[in-house]
Design a protein around this motif. Structure first.
Motif, PDB file in Angstrom:
ATOM      1  N   VAL A  26       0.888  -1.160   0.000  1.00 58.26           N
ATOM      2  CA  VAL A  26       0.000   0.000   0.000  1.00 58.26           C
ATOM      3  C   VAL A  26       0.923   1.205   0.000  1.00 58.26           C
ATOM      4  O   VAL A  26       1.846   1.285   0.809  1.00 58.26           O
ATOM      5  CB  VAL A  26      -0.907   0.005   1.246  1.00 58.26           C
ATOM      6  N   VAL A  27       0.673   2.156  -0.907  1.00 58.27           N
ATOM      7  CA  VAL A  27       1.624   3.253  -1.124  1.00 58.27           C
ATOM      8  C   VAL A  27       0.942   4.602  -0.977  1.00 58.27           C
ATOM      9  O   VAL A  27      -0.126   4.837  -1.554  1.00 58.27           O
ATOM     10  CB  VAL A  27       2.259   3.158  -2.529  1.00 58.27           C
ATOM     11  N   ASP A  28       1.573   5.482  -0.202  1.00 57.03           N
ATOM     12  CA  ASP A  28       1.203   6.888  -0.148  1.00 57.03           C
ATOM     13  C   ASP A  28       2.340   7.665  -0.793  1.00 57.03           C
ATOM     14  O   ASP A  28       3.512   7.312  -0.614  1.00 57.03           O
ATOM     15  CB  ASP A  28       1.030   7.365   1.299  1.00 57.03           C
ATOM     16  N   VAL A  29       1.995   8.732  -1.521  1.00 56.49           N
ATOM     17  CA  VAL A  29       2.999   9.532  -2.218  1.00 56.49           C
ATOM     18  C   VAL A  29       2.887  10.983  -1.787  1.00 56.49           C
ATOM     19  O   VAL A  29       1.779  11.531  -1.734  1.00 56.49           O
ATOM     20  CB  VAL A  29       2.839   9.429  -3.748  1.00 56.49           C
ATOM     21  N   ALA A  30       4.026  11.593  -1.489  1.00 57.74           N
ATOM     22  CA  ALA A  30       4.113  13.029  -1.217  1.00 57.74           C
ATOM     23  C   ALA A  30       5.097  13.617  -2.213  1.00 57.74           C
ATOM     24  O   ALA A  30       6.097  12.974  -2.554  1.00 57.74           O
ATOM     25  CB  ALA A  30       4.586  13.274   0.212  1.00 57.74           C
ATOM     26  N   HIS A  31       4.824  14.832  -2.666  1.00 58.32           N
ATOM     27  CA  HIS A  31       5.661  15.443  -3.699  1.00 58.32           C
ATOM     28  C   HIS A  31       6.545  16.572  -3.176  1.00 58.32           C
ATOM     29  O   HIS A  31       7.237  17.217  -3.960  1.00 58.32           O
ATOM     30  CB  HIS A  31       4.804  15.921  -4.858  1.00 58.32           C
ATOM     31  N   ASP A  32       6.501  16.823  -1.879  1.00 58.39           N
ATOM     32  CA  ASP A  32       7.427  17.794  -1.299  1.00 58.39           C
ATOM     33  C   ASP A  32       7.779  17.365   0.123  1.00 58.39           C
ATOM     34  O   ASP A  32       7.120  16.516   0.719  1.00 58.39           O
ATOM     35  CB  ASP A  32       6.862  19.221  -1.335  1.00 58.39           C
ATOM     36  N   GLY A  33       8.842  17.962   0.651  1.00 56.57           N
ATOM     37  CA  GLY A  33       9.342  17.554   1.947  1.00 56.57           C
ATOM     38  C   GLY A  33       8.418  17.861   3.106  1.00 56.57           C
ATOM     39  O   GLY A  33       8.345  17.095   4.061  1.00 56.57           O
ATOM     40  N   GLU A  34       7.700  18.959   3.022  1.00 56.24           N
ATOM     41  CA  GLU A  34       6.798  19.322   4.115  1.00 56.24           C
ATOM     42  C   GLU A  34       5.670  18.301   4.272  1.00 56.24           C
ATOM     43  O   GLU A  34       5.396  17.818   5.368  1.00 56.24           O
ATOM     44  CB  GLU A  34       6.227  20.723   3.873  1.00 56.24           C
ATOM     45  N   GLU A  35       5.035  17.955   3.160  1.00 54.78           N
ATOM     46  CA  GLU A  35       3.963  16.960   3.190  1.00 54.78           C
ATOM     47  C   GLU A  35       4.505  15.589   3.595  1.00 54.78           C
ATOM     48  O   GLU A  35       3.918  14.885   4.415  1.00 54.78           O
ATOM     49  CB  GLU A  35       3.287  16.868   1.820  1.00 54.78           C
ATOM     50  N   GLY A  36       5.656  15.222   3.013  1.00 51.43           N
ATOM     51  CA  GLY A  36       6.264  13.935   3.348  1.00 51.43           C
ATOM     52  C   GLY A  36       6.654  13.853   4.817  1.00 51.43           C
ATOM     53  O   GLY A  36       6.430  12.827   5.471  1.00 51.43           O
ATOM     54  N   HIS A  37       7.228  14.927   5.324  1.00 50.97           N
ATOM     55  CA  HIS A  37       7.608  14.960   6.739  1.00 50.97           C
ATOM     56  C   HIS A  37       6.382  14.769   7.619  1.00 50.97           C
ATOM     57  O   HIS A  37       6.390  13.979   8.569  1.00 50.97           O
ATOM     58  CB  HIS A  37       8.306  16.279   7.076  1.00 50.97           C
ATOM     59  N   PHE A  38       5.314  15.489   7.315  1.00 48.38           N
ATOM     60  CA  PHE A  38       4.073  15.380   8.091  1.00 48.38           C
ATOM     61  C   PHE A  38       3.545  13.952   8.076  1.00 48.38           C
ATOM     62  O   PHE A  38       3.206  13.394   9.126  1.00 48.38           O
ATOM     63  CB  PHE A  38       3.014  16.354   7.556  1.00 48.38           C
ATOM     64  N   LEU A  39       3.457  13.347   6.892  1.00 44.16           N
ATOM     65  CA  LEU A  39       2.945  11.981   6.804  1.00 44.16           C
ATOM     66  C   LEU A  39       3.817  11.007   7.589  1.00 44.16           C
ATOM     67  O   LEU A  39       3.309  10.156   8.325  1.00 44.16           O
ATOM     68  CB  LEU A  39       2.841  11.540   5.337  1.00 44.16           C
ATOM     69  N   GLY A  40       5.134  11.121   7.437  1.00 42.09           N
ATOM     70  CA  GLY A  40       6.035  10.228   8.155  1.00 42.09           C
ATOM     71  C   GLY A  40       6.015  10.430   9.656  1.00 42.09           C
ATOM     72  O   GLY A  40       6.328   9.519  10.417  1.00 42.09           O
ATOM     73  N   ASP A  41       5.651  11.624  10.073  1.00 43.41           N
ATOM     74  CA  ASP A  41       5.594  11.949  11.503  1.00 43.41           C
ATOM     75  C   ASP A  41       4.280  11.507  12.141  1.00 43.41           C
ATOM     76  O   ASP A  41       4.221  11.296  13.344  1.00 43.41           O
ATOM     77  CB  ASP A  41       5.745  13.464  11.683  1.00 43.41           C
ATOM     78  N   THR A  42       3.224  11.372  11.340  1.00 42.31           N
ATOM     79  CA  THR A  42       1.899  11.135  11.904  1.00 42.31           C
ATOM     80  C   THR A  42       1.269   9.794  11.522  1.00 42.31           C
ATOM     81  O   THR A  42       0.269   9.410  12.118  1.00 42.31           O
ATOM     82  CB  THR A  42       0.929  12.256  11.479  1.00 42.31           C
ATOM     83  N   GLU A  43       1.831   9.113  10.525  1.00 41.18           N
ATOM     84  CA  GLU A  43       1.251   7.856  10.049  1.00 41.18           C
ATOM     85  C   GLU A  43       2.246   6.711  10.248  1.00 41.18           C
ATOM     86  O   GLU A  43       3.449   6.923  10.173  1.00 41.18           O
ATOM     87  CB  GLU A  43       0.897   7.958   8.556  1.00 41.18           C
TER      88      GLU A  43
END
Length: 129
Positions: A26-43
């Motif tokens: 199952v894959v989630d994709v983020a296209h910038d560091g801010e969004e990616g950081h948030f997802l990695g920090d909360t999910e």
């Protein structure tokens, strides 16, 4: 198994997402560091594929912030930055592995599988001869 892909190049992000989904992730994709950081920090993710040259927040800053905050999910850097100095910087910033672009799909999958196995405390290969 859930994987986060942080990649600003949409063609590469789509390619990585297709490869991982075909392998059953199952894959989630983020296209910038801010969004990616948030997802990695909360999910909860079983692994992260992280590009270094992403907008808003550089990949090394994302990684360093996660590690400072105790986030221990395995991280595979996937980057066009391929000098030995850049690889060392990525690994010393907390990455578990580093793969240079362009890459082969099977090698990326094998590296992700190995990272997930080690994180789960199972270093033995899935298939034995």
């Amino acid at each position: 198994m859930r994987i986060l892909v942080i990649e600003d190049d949409r063609a590469v992000a789509d390619q990585v997402e297709r490869i991982l989904k075909a392998a059953g992730y199952v894959v989630d994709v983020a296209h910038d560091g801010e969004e990616g950081h948030f997802l990695g920090d909360t999910e909860p993710y079983d692994a992260v594929v992280l590009d270094l040259g992403i907008p808003v927040m550089d990949g090394l800053h994302v990684l360093e912030s996660w590690r400072r905050n105790g986030r221990a999910m395995p991280v595979l850097i996937l980057s066009a930055r391929n000098t030995w100095r850049e690889k060392v910087a990525g690994l010393r910033s907390g990455a578990d592995d580093y793969l240079s672009k362009p890459f082969e799909a099977e090698e990326m999958l094998a590296r992700i599988e190995a990272l997930i196995r080690r994180a789960a405390g199972r270093p033995e290969p899935v298939l034995t001869c």
